[in-house]
Design a protein around this motif. Structure first.
Motif, short mmCIF file in Angstrom:
data_model
loop_
_atom_site.label_atom_id
_atom_site.label_comp_id
_atom_site.label_asym_id
_atom_site.label_seq_id
_atom_site.Cartn_x
_atom_site.Cartn_y
_atom_site.Cartn_z
N TYR A 150 0.84 -1.21 0.00
CA TYR A 150 0.00 0.00 0.00
C TYR A 150 0.88 1.26 0.00
O TYR A 150 0.67 2.16 -0.82
N ASP A 151 1.84 1.31 0.91
CA ASP A 151 2.69 2.50 1.03
C ASP A 151 3.50 2.75 -0.24
O ASP A 151 3.62 3.89 -0.70
N MET A 152 4.11 1.69 -0.78
CA MET A 152 4.96 1.84 -1.95
C MET A 152 4.13 2.21 -3.20
O MET A 152 4.55 3.05 -4.00
N THR A 153 2.95 1.59 -3.35
CA THR A 153 2.09 1.92 -4.50
C THR A 153 1.65 3.37 -4.42
O THR A 153 1.71 4.12 -5.41
N LYS A 154 1.21 3.78 -3.25
CA LYS A 154 0.77 5.16 -3.04
C LYS A 154 1.92 6.15 -3.31
O LYS A 154 1.74 7.17 -4.00
N LYS A 155 3.09 5.83 -2.80
CA LYS A 155 4.26 6.71 -2.97
C LYS A 155 4.62 6.87 -4.44
O LYS A 155 4.84 7.99 -4.92
N HIS A 156 4.67 5.76 -5.20
CA HIS A 156 5.06 5.83 -6.61
C HIS A 156 3.99 6.51 -7.47
O HIS A 156 4.33 7.22 -8.42
N LEU A 157 2.73 6.31 -7.13
CA LEU A 157 1.66 6.98 -7.87
C LEU A 157 1.74 8.49 -7.70
O LEU A 157 1.57 9.25 -8.66
N ILE A 158 2.03 8.94 -6.49
CA ILE A 158 2.12 10.38 -6.22
C ILE A 158 3.38 10.97 -6.86
O ILE A 158 3.33 12.03 -7.49
N LEU A 159 4.52 10.26 -6.72
CA LEU A 159 5.77 10.76 -7.28
C LEU A 159 5.76 10.77 -8.80
O LEU A 159 6.49 11.53 -9.43
N SER A 160 4.95 9.90 -9.41
CA SER A 160 4.88 9.86 -10.88
C SER A 160 4.26 11.14 -11.45
O SER A 160 4.47 11.47 -12.62
N GLY A 161 3.50 11.85 -10.62
CA GLY A 161 2.87 13.08 -11.05
C GLY A 161 1.53 12.88 -11.74
O GLY A 161 0.82 13.84 -12.03
N HIS A 162 1.15 11.62 -11.99
CA HIS A 162 -0.12 11.34 -12.67
C HIS A 162 -1.30 11.38 -11.70
O HIS A 162 -2.44 11.64 -12.11
N MET A 163 -1.03 11.14 -10.42
CA MET A 163 -2.10 11.12 -9.43
C MET A 163 -1.63 11.84 -8.17
O MET A 163 -0.45 11.77 -7.80
#
Length: 211
Positions: free
Chosen positions: A108-121
């Motif tokens: 959960y933490d890693m998915t959330k972190k990468h989604l936010i850092l990607s700039g798409h979400m």
């Protein structure tokens, strides 16, 4: 509800507290850090909440009519078997929790972190939904073999067919194939998936109230 309230509360609180002890900022978290904190929090929370798990299983096994109240059943277990009776099966419960929590919360933490850092979400409900969906799927994949093994060990009668967790895994794999460890996967996912989505969406909204 009592089991989930106690186990779930201790689990998430311990996980977050352990992370803050190791790293000062969320950006500094690594997968290894999160997995280690998840495993420890799973073991600690499931061990403390084990009496509620025993109580749940005993009351579910009573058939059509529950004999006595929840507190009455709790006292019966304690009076007849002592403290040890309330912590029956704690090692198996802790093993399962270590695997499930050690997978679910870091995913959960890693998915959330990468989604936010990607700039798409952004840090919003859509990100939380996708992260919790991935978390539930990962948890079901990780926990199903443990659930199969735990069920088989607990259902042994008389002479023990399996000598322990690893022996049960190897015997099942050799005699029935690897996919036997994933019997009941879809019902398991249908339970864990919606639970994680509801939990994390609620949890993230409650966190915002305290900011």
């Amino acid at each position: 509800m009592l089991r989930q309230a106690s186990y779930g509360t201790i689990k998430i609180g311990t996980y977050q507290s352990l992370k803050r002890l190791i790293v000062d900022r969320p950006e500094d978290e690594t997968l290894l850090t999160n997995v280690m904190c998840g495993v420890l929090s799973g073991v600690i929370s499931s061990s403390i909440a084990n009496p509620t798990d025993v109580l749940k299983i005993r009351m579910q096994a009573q058939g059509n009519v529950i004999q006595g109240s929840m507190m009455g059943n709790f006292m019966n277990i304690y009076q007849q078997e002592g403290t040890r009776g309330l912590w029956k099966g704690v090692s198996l419960t802790a093993q399962r929790a270590a695997i499930v929590v050690g997978v679910e919360l870091p995913v959960y933490d890693m998915t959330k972190k990468h989604l936010i850092l990607s700039g798409h979400m952004g840090d919003n409900v859509y990100t939380h939904f996708v992260s919790s969906f991935a978390c539930g799927l990962a948890g079901a994949l990780a926990s199903n073999p443990v659930d199969v093994v735990r069920t088989r060990l607990m259902n042994q009668r008389g002479a023990s067919l399996y000598q322990g967790t690893l022996d049960c895994i190897m015997q099942t794999w050799r005699s029935e194939g690897f996919m036997a460890l994933y019997k009941g996967f879809f019902p398991n996912w249908l339970r864990l998936g919606p639970w994680n989505i509801i939990f994390f969406l609620t949890y993230e909204q409650l966190k915002k109230l305290n900011v």
